[in-house]
Design a protein around this motif. Structure first.
Motif, PDB file in Angstrom:
ATOM      1  N   TYR A  52       5.222   9.085  12.828  1.00 12.33           N
ATOM      2  CA  TYR A  52       6.320   9.630  12.269  1.00 12.33           C
ATOM      3  C   TYR A  52       5.913   9.639  10.525  1.00 12.33           C
ATOM      4  O   TYR A  52       5.787   8.509  10.059  1.00 12.33           O
ATOM      5  N   ARG A  53       6.005  10.701  10.030  1.00  6.18           N
ATOM      6  CA  ARG A  53       5.877  10.910   8.741  1.00  6.18           C
ATOM      7  C   ARG A  53       6.807  11.491   7.899  1.00  6.18           C
ATOM      8  O   ARG A  53       7.356  12.546   8.771  1.00  6.18           O
ATOM      9  N   ALA A  54       7.418  11.102   6.956  1.00  2.00           N
ATOM     10  CA  ALA A  54       8.700  12.006   6.307  1.00  2.00           C
ATOM     11  C   ALA A  54       7.994  13.401   5.876  1.00  2.00           C
ATOM     12  O   ALA A  54       7.074  13.653   5.770  1.00  2.00           O
ATOM     13  N   SER A  55       9.085  14.258   5.969  1.00  2.45           N
ATOM     14  CA  SER A  55       8.730  15.854   6.112  1.00  2.45           C
ATOM     15  C   SER A  55       8.954  16.280   4.586  1.00  2.45           C
ATOM     16  O   SER A  55       8.571  17.432   4.552  1.00  2.45           O
TER      17      SER A  55
ATOM     18  N   CYS B 154       9.422  -3.484  -3.384  1.00  6.14           N
ATOM     19  CA  CYS B 154      10.179  -2.462  -4.101  1.00  6.14           C
ATOM     20  C   CYS B 154       9.173  -1.434  -4.946  1.00  6.14           C
ATOM     21  O   CYS B 154       8.453  -1.912  -5.644  1.00  6.14           O
ATOM     22  N   ASP B 155       9.518  -0.329  -4.748  1.00  3.94           N
ATOM     23  CA  ASP B 155       8.889   0.664  -5.669  1.00  3.94           C
ATOM     24  C   ASP B 155       9.790   1.595  -6.330  1.00  3.94           C
ATOM     25  O   ASP B 155      11.002   1.550  -6.186  1.00  3.94           O
ATOM     26  N   HIS B 156       9.127   2.382  -7.113  1.00  5.69           N
ATOM     27  CA  HIS B 156      10.004   3.242  -8.112  1.00  5.69           C
ATOM     28  C   HIS B 156       9.401   4.656  -7.784  1.00  5.69           C
ATOM     29  O   HIS B 156       9.099   5.526  -8.574  1.00  5.69           O
TER      30      HIS B 156
ATOM     31  N   PRO C 247      -1.959  11.581   1.871  1.00  5.11           N
ATOM     32  CA  PRO C 247      -2.511  11.452   3.109  1.00  5.11           C
ATOM     33  C   PRO C 247      -1.754  10.149   3.941  1.00  5.11           C
ATOM     34  O   PRO C 247      -1.437   9.220   3.398  1.00  5.11           O
ATOM     35  N   GLY C 248      -1.806  10.282   5.062  1.00  5.27           N
ATOM     36  CA  GLY C 248      -1.367   9.129   5.903  1.00  5.27           C
ATOM     37  C   GLY C 248      -1.379   9.722   7.647  1.00  5.27           C
ATOM     38  O   GLY C 248      -1.074  10.854   7.927  1.00  5.27           O
ATOM     39  N   LEU C 249      -1.133   8.898   8.498  1.00  9.23           N
ATOM     40  CA  LEU C 249      -1.259   9.012   9.907  1.00  9.23           C
ATOM     41  C   LEU C 249       0.176   8.552  10.442  1.00  9.23           C
ATOM     42  O   LEU C 249       0.547   8.859  11.621  1.00  9.23           O
ATOM     43  N   GLY C 250       1.243   8.062   9.729  1.00  6.53           N
ATOM     44  CA  GLY C 250       2.375   7.642  10.383  1.00  6.53           C
ATOM     45  C   GLY C 250       2.312   6.213  11.339  1.00  6.53           C
ATOM     46  O   GLY C 250       3.110   6.321  12.300  1.00  6.53           O
ATOM     47  N   MET C 251       1.453   5.403  10.958  1.00  8.85           N
ATOM     48  CA  MET C 251       1.016   4.343  12.035  1.00  8.85           C
ATOM     49  C   MET C 251       1.500   3.197  11.328  1.00  8.85           C
ATOM     50  O   MET C 251       1.804   2.116  12.117  1.00  8.85           O
ATOM     51  N   GLY C 252       1.320   3.120   9.883  1.00 12.84           N
ATOM     52  CA  GLY C 252       1.650   1.523   9.318  1.00 12.84           C
ATOM     53  C   GLY C 252       2.852   1.044   9.494  1.00 12.84           C
ATOM     54  O   GLY C 252       2.992  -0.083  10.207  1.00 12.84           O
ATOM     55  N   LEU C 253       4.104   1.851   9.266  1.00  8.49           N
ATOM     56  CA  LEU C 253       5.285   1.136   9.490  1.00  8.49           C
ATOM     57  C   LEU C 253       5.552   0.592  10.897  1.00  8.49           C
ATOM     58  O   LEU C 253       6.304  -0.140  11.122  1.00  8.49           O
ATOM     59  N   TYR C 254       4.818   1.540  11.886  1.00  8.88           N
ATOM     60  CA  TYR C 254       5.286   1.244  13.138  1.00  8.88           C
ATOM     61  C   TYR C 254       4.730  -0.254  13.527  1.00  8.88           C
ATOM     62  O   TYR C 254       5.183  -1.054  14.294  1.00  8.88           O
TER      63      TYR C 254
ATOM     64  N   SER D  31       0.914  -1.195   0.111  1.00  6.63           N
ATOM     65  CA  SER D  31      -0.173  -0.178  -0.232  1.00  6.63           C
ATOM     66  C   SER D  31       0.811   1.188  -0.129  1.00  6.63           C
ATOM     67  O   SER D  31       0.667   2.226  -0.766  1.00  6.63           O
ATOM     68  N   ASN D  32       1.903   1.272   0.886  1.00  3.30           N
ATOM     69  CA  ASN D  32       2.987   2.305   1.013  1.00  3.30           C
ATOM     70  C   ASN D  32       3.569   2.454  -0.401  1.00  3.30           C
ATOM     71  O   ASN D  32       3.819   3.727  -1.089  1.00  3.30           O
ATOM     72  N   ALA D  33       4.178   1.333  -1.052  1.00  2.47           N
ATOM     73  CA  ALA D  33       4.837   1.532  -2.119  1.00  2.47           C
ATOM     74  C   ALA D  33       4.015   2.314  -3.347  1.00  2.47           C
ATOM     75  O   ALA D  33       4.307   3.038  -4.148  1.00  2.47           O
ATOM     76  N   ILE D  34       2.544   1.803  -3.468  1.00  2.00           N
ATOM     77  CA  ILE D  34       1.772   2.279  -4.330  1.00  2.00           C
ATOM     78  C   ILE D  34       1.694   3.922  -3.990  1.00  2.00           C
ATOM     79  O   ILE D  34       1.496   4.863  -4.999  1.00  2.00           O
ATOM     80  N   LYS D  35       1.276   3.987  -2.690  1.00  5.00           N
ATOM     81  CA  LYS D  35       1.050   5.559  -2.182  1.00  5.00           C
ATOM     82  C   LYS D  35       2.295   6.271  -2.560  1.00  5.00           C
ATOM     83  O   LYS D  35       1.956   7.707  -2.930  1.00  5.00           O
ATOM     84  N   TYR D  36       3.518   6.104  -2.404  1.00  3.80           N
ATOM     85  CA  TYR D  36       4.751   7.050  -2.287  1.00  3.80           C
ATOM     86  C   TYR D  36       5.410   6.778  -3.785  1.00  3.80           C
ATOM     87  O   TYR D  36       6.483   7.223  -3.759  1.00  3.80           O
ATOM     88  N   SER D  37       4.641   6.092  -4.627  1.00  4.89           N
ATOM     89  CA  SER D  37       5.332   6.293  -6.122  1.00  4.89           C
ATOM     90  C   SER D  37       4.096   6.605  -7.243  1.00  4.89           C
ATOM     91  O   SER D  37       3.689   5.829  -7.749  1.00  4.89           O
TER      92      SER D  37
HETATM   93  P1  ADP Z   1       1.553   6.781   6.242  1.00  8.43           P
HETATM   94  O1  ADP Z   1       0.349   6.511   6.788  1.00  8.43           O
HETATM   95  O2  ADP Z   1       2.098   8.151   6.410  1.00  8.43           O
HETATM   96  O3  ADP Z   1       1.925   6.217   5.081  1.00  8.43           O
HETATM   97  P2  ADP Z   1       3.409   4.613   7.266  1.00  8.43           P
HETATM   98  O4  ADP Z   1       3.881   4.452   8.740  1.00  8.43           O
HETATM   99  O5  ADP Z   1       2.900   3.742   6.599  1.00  8.43           O
HETATM  100  O6  ADP Z   1       2.371   5.969   7.547  1.00  8.43           O
HETATM  101  O7  ADP Z   1       4.711   5.374   6.518  1.00  8.43           O
HETATM  102  C1  ADP Z   1       5.481   6.260   7.178  1.00  8.43           C
HETATM  103  C2  ADP Z   1       6.006   7.152   6.225  1.00  8.43           C
HETATM  104  O8  ADP Z   1       7.078   6.573   5.676  1.00  8.43           O
HETATM  105  C3  ADP Z   1       5.053   7.892   5.261  1.00  8.43           C
HETATM  106  O9  ADP Z   1       4.752   9.006   5.702  1.00  8.43           O
HETATM  107  C4  ADP Z   1       6.105   8.146   4.138  1.00  8.43           C
HETATM  108  O10 ADP Z   1       6.660   9.282   4.272  1.00  8.43           O
HETATM  109  C5  ADP Z   1       7.236   7.036   4.264  1.00  8.43           C
HETATM  110  N1  ADP Z   1       7.051   5.969   3.493  1.00  8.43           N
HETATM  111  C6  ADP Z   1       6.500   4.745   3.631  1.00  8.43           C
HETATM  112  N2  ADP Z   1       6.681   3.779   2.664  1.00  8.43           N
HETATM  113  C7  ADP Z   1       7.146   4.599   1.646  1.00  8.43           C
HETATM  114  C8  ADP Z   1       7.609   4.233   0.246  1.00  8.43           C
HETATM  115  N3  ADP Z   1       7.212   3.147  -0.196  1.00  8.43           N
HETATM  116  N4  ADP Z   1       8.113   5.552  -0.582  1.00  8.43           N
HETATM  117  C9  ADP Z   1       8.355   6.497  -0.117  1.00  8.43           C
HETATM  118  N5  ADP Z   1       7.979   6.819   1.419  1.00  8.43           N
HETATM  119  C10 ADP Z   1       7.671   5.821   1.954  1.00  8.43           C
END
Ligand code: ADP
Length: 973
Positions: A920-923, A901-903, A931-938, A873-879
């Motif tokens: 935490y969300r990248a800045s 792996c995403d591009h 959109p996102g809340l920074g909970m997924g990777l945690y 989901s993140n890979a799709i969202k952030y590419s």
């Molecule tokens: P969010 O809900 O913000 O996606 P996540 O915990 O899933 O929260 O991810 C935390 C942050 O990590 C994201 O806000 C994003 O900035 C960064 N991130 C996660 N996956 C990717 C990815 N595949 N490519 C780029 N940035 C990512």
């Protein structure tokens, strides 16, 4: 006519008749016995003597009838007794003042005397020669007192002078023992002396004696008396002539002299011209303990040392014989201690105008100490380790002490004259002699260094000879007294010093310091080149003024320098001062440490100052920097926000007040070692804390959260940053921030999320159900279009549902309540399922799965599915512009590895670790737009961790990211 025969024929009856006849005789008639005691005196006798007959009977004739006494009568009586023949004598009686004719007739046991007064003497033959007829009145004109005495001492006659002295009449003394006359009777001592003299004279000796006489009250005279016996033809003493000379004046003078002599603090004595020592003063008597009587004549020999007696006596006798002054040295015994002391005895003859010696006056001067000092001096001269000598001005030797002789192996004969020159090194002789001559010519002390030959070994050593001239009153040099001292070692030391001085100069010029020396007054003597170069001056300039260096000193340092240097010069204290000197080339001042020490000679006197000046500018700067950093450190330490502690091993060895305040410990606890970080760490933080400590070993600094157990048992959440000391790796410093406020806030947030997620879930579930019911109703009522439209709500609802699920998961993870199912998971199937599901949802990206993971593992299938759903989901969202997302499956013996792996956008390096943190969300701006809340990777990381797997990220910004999940293949059920 024979009276004797007549008397013998008297009968008792006729005795009365005879007495009557005698009583009626006109002439004085006496009967005396052999002792010249009056047995009978008739009335006429009584008339002459003026005393009644009973008074005169039994008394001595001479005493009773002084009017009749005369030496002529005395002589006649002696003759009558001796010859037993009648005798007669005519004589002039000075008392009756007429001529008397006496008839003497021997009797048995005595004689009779009959006196007849005459007008003039009968012109007839003298009874005894004229010369023997004493007419004492002829002597009245003399001042000499003359008396004629019987051998028993009875006065037969006396001249007028003594009678005048005593103011008595002649008849008052004639016939009386002289000793009982007024002159002598006043004092038993004088009487005794006279009696003794008379006794000696009556044995035929001429007696001379001195005595005190008192003719009358208030008149006391000193007499020198001579008693001369007068012998008859048979050499019997007939009578005595006593002559007295008044020596009162002389005696007084003598007394005065003796008082004077007694007062002299020297020992004084007097002697007669014949050598008879006749008086000693009080001092002499006190010293020797002898009285004048004991020491008279040669009595002084008693107190003369036996060894000196012979010599001294001979010297004295020789002096007396030749009438010369007497001088000798002798030992005199001290009366009280018995000790002998040396005296110089001197006597001078005292002469009259004719040069006749009248007296010797002698003195004894105590020279014992001088003698001893002389003896000591002699032994000193012999003992001193120097050569001592006496030279004559002509350069000839007179005396050299035994040391000289021992060293040179010369006898006194050998060194005498100019023999001493042989001991001097041939190379030095000429110089020594020239020096000697010029000293003598100028009358100056002589001084020369010379080599002297050791007579035994033949070696030469250096000596210093010094002599002082001894001159007479006219300034003529009599002698030189001198010493010669071995200075060989000194000479050698000088050589060494000379060599060492050169070494010293080399050293002083090569050391990287400024070096200088001054005289005791501070005047510069030497300055090394380095110092001259620095100041840009010459040595001469510095020597010109002792304050010259001041002008190169920083104005602020000048006064201090001047005062301190002045003080050092005055007291000899070491000088040490930091001062700035101007560099002549740059004009800049640099700091120097100036030090100076006095160099003293053997007597402690300062001979020079030795100084160094060391550049300490860099050191000063370092010190300043250090001081500043120390100041900063201390400010930090005093910070009221940051707690600081220093640990060594388990012990907290130092801590600031803030840390103590945080933890409730005291300084005393700290000092007593009661602060131990291990004990202050709660068990649940122990692992993290120990890890942090281990990290410190490699990376020097680490920051982590923990809690401290405070002194009262409460717990304090803190943020700790530990740093290892570079120069003291066993010690570390920890900066501690009170984290309790943040922790509390976090807790409140967690509580809120927990409550909110629960509160949202129920209405959402009701909403979802309601939609489904409406949808079904619409389908039944064939409102297909409306039903289809309603299906569009499903997506957002699902999204909302997932969001709430995530919130719940996060809150469970926080509370440690996330539950896992343990089941065998077919990873391959599960991943393909996830990929398919995700592909269905995605219209933009193609999800491509590479490889396979054909092994199953134990775990929670849903949770693992959640991991990969999230990653895809993140890979799709952030590419956003990309078209594919790849999944790569691979296995090893132990593990299964899944890469997603995403591009896309990629993640900056510094944020890579943080993305696994809660919320935490990248800045980056583009990320933020997504959109996102920074909970997924945690949650992902937590699930992977619970499956004992790892998750890492590799990313290139702008190119894409790869998340790698590695899971252990088998997990025990
Ligand atoms: P969010 O809900 O913000 O996606 P996540 O915990 O899933 O929260 O991810 C935390 C942050 O990590 C994201 O806000 C994003 O900035 C960064 N991130 C996660 N996956 C990717 C990815 N595949 N490519 C780029 N940035 C990512």
């Amino acid at each position: 006519m024979s009276n004797t025969k007549q008397t013998k024929r008297l009968t008792p009856g006729s005795r009365e008749t005879l007495l009557t006849i005698l009583e009626t005789l006109p002439d004085a008639f006496f009967v005396v016995d052999d002792a010249e005691t009056i047995m009978y005196a008739n009335a006429s006798a009584q008339a002459i003597t003026g005393a009644p007959p009973e008074e005169c009977l039994g008394n001595r004739f001479w005493h009773y009838a002084p009017q009749l006494v005369s030496p002529s009568l005395y002589q006649a009586m002696r003759r009558t007794r001796q010859t037993k023949e009648p005798n007669e004598v005519e004589y002039w009686s000075p008392m009756t003042r007429n001529w008397l004719h006496a008839q003497l007739t021997p009797t048995v046991g005595g004689l009779t005397l009959q006196f007849h007064q005459m007008r003039a003497p009968a012109p007839r033959q003298e009874t005894f020669p004229q010369c023997e007829r004493l007419c004492i009145n002829d002597l009245d004109g003399l001042h000499t007192r003359i008396g004629i005495l019987t051998p028993e001492g009875i006065v037969l006659d006396i001249n007028a002078v003594p009678l005048d002295d005593a103011q008595v009449r002649r008849e008052e003394v004639i016939g009386k023992p002289l000793a009982e006359t007024p002159w002598w009777s006043f004092a038993p001592a004088s009487q005794e002396r006279l009696r003794a003299a008379i006794a000696r004279a009556s044995r035929g000796e001429t007696v001379r004696f001195e005595a005190l006489v008192r003719p009358r009250e208030g008149m006391l005279l000193s007499f020198e008396s001579v008693i001369t016996p007068h012998l008859d033809a048979n050499h019997h003493v007939e009578y005595l002539v006593i002559a007295g000379i008044d020596i009162t004046a002389r005696k007084r003078a003598e007394r005065d002299i003796h008082a004077l002599i007694d007062a002299i603090p020297q020992l004084v004595w007097t002697g007669r011209p014949d050598g008879y020592v006749d008086s000693y003063n009080q001092r002499w008597r006190d010293y020797t303990g002898l009285s004048t009587e004991e020491a008279q004549g040669e009595g002084w020999m008693q107190c003369t040392h036996p060894q000196d007696r012979q010599r001294v006596l001979e010297t004295w006798q020789r002096a007396v014989q030749n009438g010369e002054p007497y001088e000798t040295e002798q030992r005199l015994r001290h009366g009280a201690t018995g000790e002998y002391r040396w005296f110089l005895m001197q006597a001078t003859p005292y002469t009259d105008a004719q040069g006749t010696i009248l007296k010797y006056v002698g003195t004894c001067t105590d020279i014992h100490d001088k003698k001893r000092a002389e003896a000591e001096l002699r032994s000193l001269v012999d003992a001193i380790p120097q050569f001592v000598w006496i030279m004559r001005p002509d350069g000839s030797a007179e005396y050299a002490n035994p040391r000289w002789c021992d060293y040179t192996d010369m006898t006194s004969q050998q060194y005498q004259g100019d023999g001493w020159l042989q001991a001097i090194h041939p190379d030095d002789r000429q110089r020594v002699l020239a020096g000697w001559q010029s000293a003598v010519q100028a009358g100056r002390p002589y001084e020369a260094e010379q080599r002297l030959r050791n007579g035994t070994t033949g070696d030469y050593r250096w000596f210093l000879a010094r002599g002082a001239p001894f001159k007479d009153a006219q300034g003529t040099i009599l002698k030189y007294f001198g010493t010669t001292t071995d200075i060989d070692e000194q000479k050698q030391a000088e050589q060494r010093i000379k060599a060492s001085e050169e070494n010293w100069r080399v050293l002083a010029e090569t050391v990287p310091q400024m070096v200088w020396t001054t005289r005791p007054n501070g005047q510069h003597e030497y300055i090394n080149q380095r110092w001259c170069d620095y100041m840009g001056v010459t040595v001469e300039h510095m020597q010109s003024d002792r304050w010259a260096p001041l002008s190169f000193i920083h104005p602020d340092d000048r006064e201090g320098t001047r005062a301190l240097w002045q003080h050092a010069l005055e007291t000899g204290d070491m000088y040490e001062h930091e001062e700035r000197f101007r560099n002549s080339q740059t004009g800049a001042y640099r700091w120097f440490l100036a030090r100076a020490m006095p160099v003293r000679n053997d007597t402690g006197q300062i001979v020079k100052w030795f100084g160094t000046i060391t550049d300490i500018d860099d050191q000063k700067r370092t010190e300043e920097a250090l001081r500043q950093s120390q100041e900063r450190a201390s400010v930090l330490m005093n910070s009221s926000i940051i707690g600081i502690n220093i640990i060594e091993g388990e012990q907290i060895v130092d801590a600031n007040d803030t840390f103590l305040r945080m933890t409730g410990y005291t300084h005393e606890d700290l000092r007593e070692g009661r602060m131990n970080w291990l004990h202050m760490t709660p068990p649940d933080y122990l692992a993290r804390t120990q890890q942090a400590h281990q990290e410190l070993a490699t990376q020097q600094s680490t920051t982590y959260e923990k809690e401290y157990v405070c002194k009262d048992g409460s717990r304090l959440p803190v943020l700790v940053c530990g740093v290892v000391f570079q120069h003291h790796p066993r010690q570390a410093i920890a900066f501690v921030l009170d984290n309790s406020a943040r922790k509390e806030l976090e807790q409140r947030k967690d509580d809120f999320i927990s409550v909110a997620s629960h509160e949202l879930r129920n209405p959402l579930a009701a909403l979802k159900m309601q939609i489904q019911l409406v949808q079904k109703r619409l389908e039944r009522q064939s409102h297909h279009e409306a039903a289809t439209a309603l299906t569009r709500v499903e997506g957002p609802v699902k999204q909302l549902e997932r969001l709430i699920e995530e919130l719940l998961d996060v809150s469970k993870i926080q509370a440690g309540r996330l539950e896992y199912v343990r089941e065998t998971v077919d990873l391959d199937a599960m991943l393909h399922e996830v990929a398919e599901t995700m592909q269905q949802l995605s219209t933009t990206h193609a999800i491509v799965v590479h490889g396979a993971a054909p092994r199953s593992l134990v775990g929670d299938k849903d949770r693992l599915g959640q991991v990969f759903t999230n990653l895809i989901s993140n890979a799709i969202k952030y590419s956003p512009g990309a078209e594919t997302v790849e999944m790569d499956l691979s296995t090893s013996e132990e593990t299964v590895t899944v890469r997603v792996c995403d591009h896309g956008l990629g993640i900056p390096r510094e944020q890579r670790d943080k993305i696994f943190e809660r919320f935490y969300r990248a800045s980056g701006p583009r990320q933020k737009a997504i959109p996102g809340l920074g909970m997924g990777l945690y949650i992902v990381a937590e699930i992977v961790k619970r499956h004992e797997g790892t998750i890492t990220v590799d990313s290139t910004v702008g190119k894409g990211s790869t998340f790698t999940v590695t899971l252990p293949k088998k997990r025990d059920a």
